[in-house]
Design an enzyme around this catalytic site. Sequence first.
Site, short mmCIF file in Angstrom:
data_model
loop_
_atom_site.label_atom_id
_atom_site.label_comp_id
_atom_site.label_asym_id
_atom_site.label_seq_id
_atom_site.Cartn_x
_atom_site.Cartn_y
_atom_site.Cartn_z
N ASP A 1 0.97 -1.18 0.05
CA ASP A 1 0.25 0.03 -0.09
C ASP A 1 0.96 1.28 -0.01
OD1 ASP A 1 -2.80 0.83 0.62
OD2 ASP A 1 -1.84 2.03 1.68
N ILE A 2 0.58 2.15 -0.69
CA ILE A 2 1.35 3.35 -0.87
C ILE A 2 1.14 4.09 0.33
CG2 ILE A 2 1.95 5.40 -2.22
CD1 ILE A 2 1.01 4.05 -4.78
N ASN B 1 -2.69 13.25 -3.46
CA ASN B 1 -3.94 13.67 -3.99
C ASN B 1 -4.58 15.03 -3.52
OD1 ASN B 1 -4.29 11.60 -5.91
ND2 ASN B 1 -5.47 10.38 -4.56
N ASP C 1 -2.01 9.78 -9.81
CA ASP C 1 -1.77 8.36 -11.04
C ASP C 1 -0.30 8.45 -11.30
OD1 ASP C 1 -4.68 8.36 -10.77
OD2 ASP C 1 -5.00 9.59 -12.99
N GLU D 1 -4.63 2.67 -4.19
CA GLU D 1 -3.02 2.59 -4.09
C GLU D 1 -2.65 1.24 -3.70
OE1 GLU D 1 -4.94 4.54 -0.37
OE2 GLU D 1 -5.40 4.24 -2.42
#
Length: 242
Positions: A92-93, A100, A109, A135
Amino acid sequence: MDRPCHPIPADETLPLRLDQALQLLAHSGVPEPHGERGSTAWMQQLIDALVELSSRDALTGLSNRRAFQLALEREIDRVARSGEPALMLVADIDHFKLVNDRFGHAAGDEVIRAVAGVLADSVRPMDLVARVGGEEFAIILPNCPHTFGQTVAERIRQQVERLRVPCANGRELAVSISVGGAFAPQWVRSTPALWLERADLQLYAAKAAGRNRVLLEPTADSHVSHEEKRLLFDSTSFQDFI
């Protein structure tokens, strides 16, 4: 009174459907099949391209969640038959919402694409990398012994940590991921949900411990949950021993 249903002639629907299929391929950057349009060979290429497209994530080109689920089921079956080790990693980022919020969804993105590229380049051809959520990513590593699992996962984390993603105004974004992992129980028929749940638990623990780290199940042997044990002993091959 119901009206009679008359089938629409094939020659009235086929051109429209072919046009839609070709537009979908073009939008995804896939070239039109070679050969005479409408020929058997041309149609087979078109079908193959659409099938391939249906298994890919549009943003990253990685396998999508549907393809991941199918691969997961196949790998569970293989491990149950062969006893070979297999590792699932979920990643997971970190702090992706902040990307964002501060830099916009276009920057988000770009971060997702950059991380996807690193993940794809960090594994073997036989491994499957998928984007399974916004993500969120998952990796299936067949025939991955326990002694190498931590090394592989840590290498992936370090490669992502080195990333610098260009964004607006000449700025570069540093990126990190948290990774959790679980090995499939060898010789035990698990389920996709159970295996994924165990990997997710390690991911949640990595997040809670401060992010940008790898946590695999803390055991030298494959962990077998109570549910997996029930599945094992409920199988017909063990009924006579219960």
